[in-house]
Enzyme design. Structure first.
Site, short mmCIF file in Angstrom:
data_model
loop_
_atom_site.label_atom_id
_atom_site.label_comp_id
_atom_site.label_asym_id
_atom_site.label_seq_id
_atom_site.Cartn_x
_atom_site.Cartn_y
_atom_site.Cartn_z
N LYS B 192 -49.85 20.30 15.46
CA LYS B 192 -48.62 20.68 14.77
C LYS B 192 -48.15 22.05 15.24
CE LYS B 192 -47.46 22.80 11.08
NZ LYS B 192 -46.14 23.41 11.28
N GLU B 266 -58.63 31.33 13.95
CA GLU B 266 -58.33 32.53 14.74
C GLU B 266 -57.21 33.23 14.00
OE1 GLU B 266 -56.76 35.03 16.45
OE2 GLU B 266 -55.94 33.74 18.02
N CYS B 300 -51.86 38.72 17.60
CA CYS B 300 -52.93 38.88 16.61
C CYS B 300 -53.91 39.97 17.03
CB CYS B 300 -53.65 37.57 16.39
SG CYS B 300 -54.12 36.78 17.91
N GLU B 397 -52.01 44.22 8.64
CA GLU B 397 -51.42 43.79 9.91
C GLU B 397 -49.90 43.73 9.77
OE1 GLU B 397 -52.29 39.70 11.01
OE2 GLU B 397 -52.39 40.29 13.11
#
Lengths: 320, 807
Positions: B192, B266, B300, B397
């Site tokens: 997806k 992840e 990331c 983040e």
């Protein structure tokens, strides 16, 4: 005294702390050098304008054992009219008086060059100090500079003693270049580092720093005779050293890559390097030169392509 | 602009890459895409479509199907059917398909790059020079693994049908990272894509068909978050691989808890970018450009947290500001920009909100005075100074082009600050001193360490995080094993957590002396009491609650008592395990010697342990002796492995050295099963400590005495205090405290299905690694089941350190 001479780099005392405060990571330098030309590109009118600028920054050079007055005359003629006038007209810069930055020859050819360039503002540069190895007796090297200046050379491209760099004899290098600068008098001194013979990249930075403290007006990568000449990596560490010198002293030192620059694309990469690392103030002949002999033909062809839309033949461009 | 004017200004101009081919491709699909199932386009059941936009211009690009639950079900069923044959396809055949995919992507490389940049907003330079070449390399590399798998990974089988959910920041690259290893190992896929950026996945679908991949091996279902939830929840999915935010990662861990679905995550990061005072500062500044202004900082592993040594900070930050003034922002198809558009206005607002919070907290904001596009979704490169580790933006983040800068004084402080985060995805370390750089690389807790470099990736090097940056690796051999299970192992059965009850599971049964003391005494004297205490920090310690628990033999007779640990004992044991972390820095030889010494001491006392097994479990003396022999064998096995599982050199495209280190995990909680009380205990504890971890073990509640008898062996075997801590008591009650503990790095649970479910569920506290048995017993005497590579892998995490070389 012109305004550029007013700002001319002045010798300053040798600061070994500054020399040793050198940290160059070759891999990181390579990565930046490799991506510079991919992060920036110029197209269409921009490309034509940039290539014209590259022409004006060119030290059109002949440094061969068989250089004769006739060869130098032809070179000088090309220096006066580096791009065919019809191409310049088509680009709308016919009135810009576009010439190369200088003509660069051996001492013996200085009078020929001067004669051929009479009536232009194009300076004659002489390679000096036992070019290319720089291993003739020191007094003779100084005398050679004086002789070239006396003969009318306005720019002197000196070579440094590579052994001083390889041995870490920074004081000796400094003293040598200081004396050469003195011998140059009002002539501008381009200091050839011969980076291909200096070992690791950090030596290039240290040598650059010492030469700038000793009063170099330009630092120049190579004689064109070393196995590896002007690479972007070397150019990168040299521009960074120039920036640091400027930040310390307020003096702007020029950069001259020489050797191996043959294509218009390479010339654009160098302009990008200068613009990105040093800024627009450096993007002119007073602070940037490209030492080249065959580059001009390729640039001229690209300019012709820009004008006509088709690819040009080299033999349609007047040879230097 | 005339050439004459430009000759004077020497400005940059536009250098657009043409979108014409992409537009034509989109037109050829009438700008509407269905679901790719069974190598066919299928209209979504609910006829619903999502709009996809170009973030640089806001222009609509196409519509893609919004898959409903029945569509996902169809895709999974198709993948299941395809798995029956694909899973048995020869390695060489799979290699050929992957090779064909690689070639076909390469053939259409520019189309992919332009489409990616239009869909995502990233500069064409990046998609052209970084994303797509990495994608191609990933398929080639894994074609190689498919070829070698039958020999190199002969003890493994594919997992089955894999559900893969990928993010919008590297749409095609993340697809490659997911699909290539899955296919190489014989799995089939339902992928997806992210709703913002599905288009390159759909172009990839056509590549798959072009490569002649058998129908159903790759299925691509576009849609929103709900579609992703359908994939995750589908019962017939054997594994979920996810890349995205830590918040969603937590949700996936909860949703898949107890289902037996394999899970790799992840997730996010706040990766440090450490600049020592002997660094090449110019190189480091360019590194920062690649670290935080790559892909608009929507990475990331972005080096978003600059840690610069205090004595060079002012000078260095000035260089950063100067460099920022040379950054160019513009349309993603302009070949002469550094930053493109952020992916969506929602992301823009998120970034802006973090910067406003920073401002409110007193940060100094620097944004260079550079031209910004007037329309489209562009966030300026931003530097935040006057930041401390307490600042919100130093911890959270941002996922945008925003760098926060802090200073440190010493290498030790640099490491402390670098590790002062819940994340652990990557780190960049800049120093010209090889000792300093590599020692720092060793100490920073992160999956990818880049020395004098940043954001380097390659198919041969596993990428993935420590801590709350997730688990599992993508790339390298370490990434392959996530798509395989040992041949002896089958998919755990489905459990229905509806019947599970957390409080009941973790209740603490009261214990007191048996009503009738059935001890007999041989010589007429009362037996000498041998109530075992707990073993914490190398000392036998009375339980905090001061309760004891009787241990009965199969006949119901008391054969001893053990201390009844409580949550404070678990707390103390975890503290002791942390205090013993120097164990990981002992030389592997030393750790091996201690394991051999433990084996030696167990051998000396084997009669006593055999007797204990007989009296506890009622087994025969012969069986007991066999268990002891096997336990000694196992100790030898892990003594042997103590210096033979350190890692590998990875063969990447980097000039230099890329080293995969098998780093220890930290503190592991080990919850032991009832079966084989000594052998299982040894089989679990030995690999954990062999690889440098320190542990808190909870022995079988039914048969704890072998573990408590083991104290004396440990005490005489030179094992440093705190490396092994043992807490007896109500097993699952203690397990709950252990698994909820935020400073425990992993929990291994060999027990009930219910317990396995809760261990996975509660592990989200800090996203600790879990290894659970789902209520299935394994044969501890079998050397594959009881001592396979799985045990070693569970005891380590892979750290890839990149060290470029050159002069």
């Amino acid at each position: 005294m012109t305004s550029t001479e007013f700002h001319r780099n002045q010798p300053s005392p040798l600061d070994l702390g500054f020399v040793y405060d050198t940290h160059v990571n070759p891999s990181a330098t390579r990565r930046r050098a490799d991506t510079l030309g991919k992060r920036r590109t110029v197209k269409k009118n921009w490309q034509a304008a940039w290539l014209l600028r590259a022409v004006t920054c060119m030290d059109l050079t002949t440094l061969a054992g068989d250089d004769t007055p006739g060869k130098v005359q032809r070179l000088a003629a090309k220096a006066r009219q580096p791009v065919r006038q019809d191409i310049l007209e088509a680009l709308g810069v016919g009135d810009k008086n576009i010439t190369v930055g200088a003509v660069c020859v051996y001492h013996a050819r200085v009078p020929d060059a001067l004669a051929a360039l009479q009536g232009t503002a194009i300076p004659v540069a002489a390679v000096s100090t036992g070019f290319p190895a720089g291993l003739t007796p020191f007094e003779q090297r100084i005398a050679e500079i004086r002789a070239s200046v006396a003969a009318g050379a306005q720019e002197i491209d000196i070579v440094i003693s590579r052994e001083h760099v390889l041995g870490g004899h920074w004081q000796a290098l400094y003293d040598e270049v200081c004396e050469m600068r003195q011998a140059c008098g009002n002539a501008h001194m381009k200091t050839i580092l011969a980076t291909g013979e200096l070992g690791p990249l950090w030596n290039v930075t240290m040598a650059s720093k010492v030469c700038m403290m000793a009063g170099a007006d330009f630092i120049k990568t190579s004689t064109g005779k070393e196995p590896v000449n002007a690479t972007l990596e070397v150019g990168l560490v040299m521009t960074r050293a120039i920036r640091e010198h400027f930040e310390r002293t307020g003096y702007k030192v020029g950069l001259k890559p020489a050797g191996g620059i043959r294509t218009a694309k390479q010339a654009l990469d160098w302009l990008v390097l200068i613009k990105e690392e040093l800024g627009d103030e450096w993007l002119n002949a007073s602070l940037f030169r490209i030492g080249a002999s065959s580059l001009l033909g390729d640039i001229e062809r690209q300019l012709s392509h820009h004008v006509t839309g088709h690819y040009a033949a080299l033999h349609h461009m007047p040879v230097a | 602009m005339s050439v004459a004017d430009l000759f004077d200004t020497m400005n940059y101009g536009p250098a657009p890459e043409s979108p014409a081919v992409v537009q034509a491709w989109l037109d050829s699909h009438q700008r509407q895409f269905d679901l790719f199932i069974d190598n066919q386009w299928h209209a979504p059941a609910n006829a619903a479509y999502l709009e996809v936009k170009n973030p640089a211009t806001g222009a609509a690009l196409a519509k893609v199907a919004n898959a409903a639950e029945s569509d996902v079900d169809k895709a999974v069923q198709t993948a299941r059917r395809a798995f029956e044959s694909w899973g048995k396809t020869s390695g060489h055949a799979r290699a050929r398909y992957l090779y064909a995919i690689a070639r076909n992507i390469q053939k259409h490389a520019r189309l992919f790059a332009v489409l990616e940049s239009m869909d995502n907003g990233k500069p064409i330079r990046e998609s052209r020079d970084i994303d797509i070449p990495l994608v191609v390399r990933h398929f080639y590399h894994h074609a190689g693994w498919a070829q070698l798998a039958p020999d190199e990974l002969a003890d493994y089988q594919p997992v089955g049908v894999v559900g893969q959910i990928i993010p919008w920041n590297f749409p095609l690259l993340m697809l490659a990272w997911k699909i290539a290893p899955a296919l190489a190992m014989g799995n089939t896929v339902v992928l997806k894509p992210a709703p913002y950026t599905p288009l390159t996945a759909l172009l990839f679908a056509e590549i798959v068909a072009e490569a002649g991949l058998p129908p159903g091996v790759v299925n691509i279902v576009t849609g929103g978050d709900e579609t992703g939830a359908f994939v995750v929840a589908h019962r017939d999915i054997d594994k979920i691989a996810f890349t995205g935010s830590t918040n969603v990662g937590r949700i996936l861990r909860r949703v898949t808890a107890g289902t037996g679905k394999r899970l790799t995550l992840e997730l996010g990061g706040k990766s440090p970018f450490i600049v020592f005072d002997d660094a090449d500062q110019e190189g480091a500044v360019e590194g920062l450009v690649d670290a935080i202004w790559f892909n608009q900082g929507q990475v990331c592993c972005a080096g978003s947290r600059l840690l610069v040594q205090e004595n060079i900070a002012d000078k260095f930050l000035e260089k950063v500001r100067r460099r920022m003034a040379h950054l160019r922002t513009g349309d993603s198809l302009d070949k002469t920009i550094d930053l493109g558009a952020v992916v969506d206005p929602i992301q823009y607002n998120t970034i802006d909100r973090w910067v406003k919070i920073a401002k409110a907290e007193g940060a100094t904001i620097f944004q260079p005075d550079i031209p910004m596009p007037q329309t489209g979704c562009f966030y300026p490169p931003t530097l935040l100074t006057n930041i401390s580790s307490a600042s919100t933006v130093a911890q959270e983040e941002i996922f945008g082009p925003v760098l926060v800068a802090m200073t440190f004084r010493t290498p030790a402080e640099a490491v402390e600050l670098a590790n002062n985060t819940r994340y652990g995805l990557a780190a960049s370390i800049w120093s010209e001193n090889i000792n300093l750089a590599l020692e720092t690389a060793h100490k920073v807790k992160a999956g990818s360490i880049w020395v004098n470099s940043t954001n380097l990736f390659d198919a041969a090097s596993g990428f993935g995080g420590y801590r709350e940056s997730g688990f599992g690796r993508e790339g390298g051999r370490e990434g392959l094993v996530e798509y395989m299970r040992p041949v002896w192992q089958s998919r755990p059965p489905h459990t229905d957590p509806g019947a599970f009850d957390l409080d009941r599971w973790s209740s603490d049964a009261p214990s007191f002396p048996p009503a009738l003391n059935s001890h007999s005494s041989a010589n007429g004297l009362p037996p000498l009491d041998r109530t075992s205490k707990l073993y914490i920090a190398g000392k036998q310690k009375r339980p905090d609650g001061n309760y004891s628990q009787p241990v009965l033999d199969p006949g119901g007779h008391e054969i001893g008592q053990v201390g009844k640990g409580n949550r404070k004992d678990i707390r103390d044991a975890v503290e002791a395990a942390h205090a013993a972390k120097g164990w990981a820095d002992r030389s592997p030889h030393e750790r091996a010697q201690i394991l051999y010494y433990i084996a030696e001491n167990l051998a000396i006392r084997s009669d006593e342990f055999a007797q204990r097994l007989v009296s506890m479990t009622g087994c025969t003396a012969k069986t007991a002796q066999h268990e002891i022999d096997l336990s000694i064998d196992r100790l030898f096995t892990y003594a042997a492995w103590a210096d033979k599982f350190g890692g590998t050199v990875q063969e990447t495209t980097l000039r230099g050295l890329v080293v995969a280190t098998h780093d220890y995990l930290g503190v592991i909680g080990i919850v032991c099963p009832d079966e084989y009380p000594l052998l299982a205990f040894v089989s679990l504890v030995a690999p954990a400590i062999a690889r440098g971890n320190t542990i808190v073990a909870i022995p079988s509640a039914k048969y704890p005495l072998c573990a408590t008898d083991f104290y004396q062996i440990l005490e005489t075997s030179d094992l440093p205090a705190g490396v092994i801590n043992i807490v007896t008591g109500s097993r699952d009650h203690l397990t709950r405290t252990l698994v909820e503990h935020e400073d425990v790095d992993a929990v291994w649970y060999f027990g009930s299905a219910e317990g396995s479910y809760f261990v996975e569920l509660l592990s989200v506290a800090n996203l600790k690694r879990t290894w659970v048995s789902y209520g299935k017993s394994i044969d501890w005497t079998d050397r594959h089941q009881g001592a396979g590579e799985e045990f070693l892998r569970a005891a380590i995490q892979v750290k890839n350190t990149w060290v470029p070389t050159g002069v």
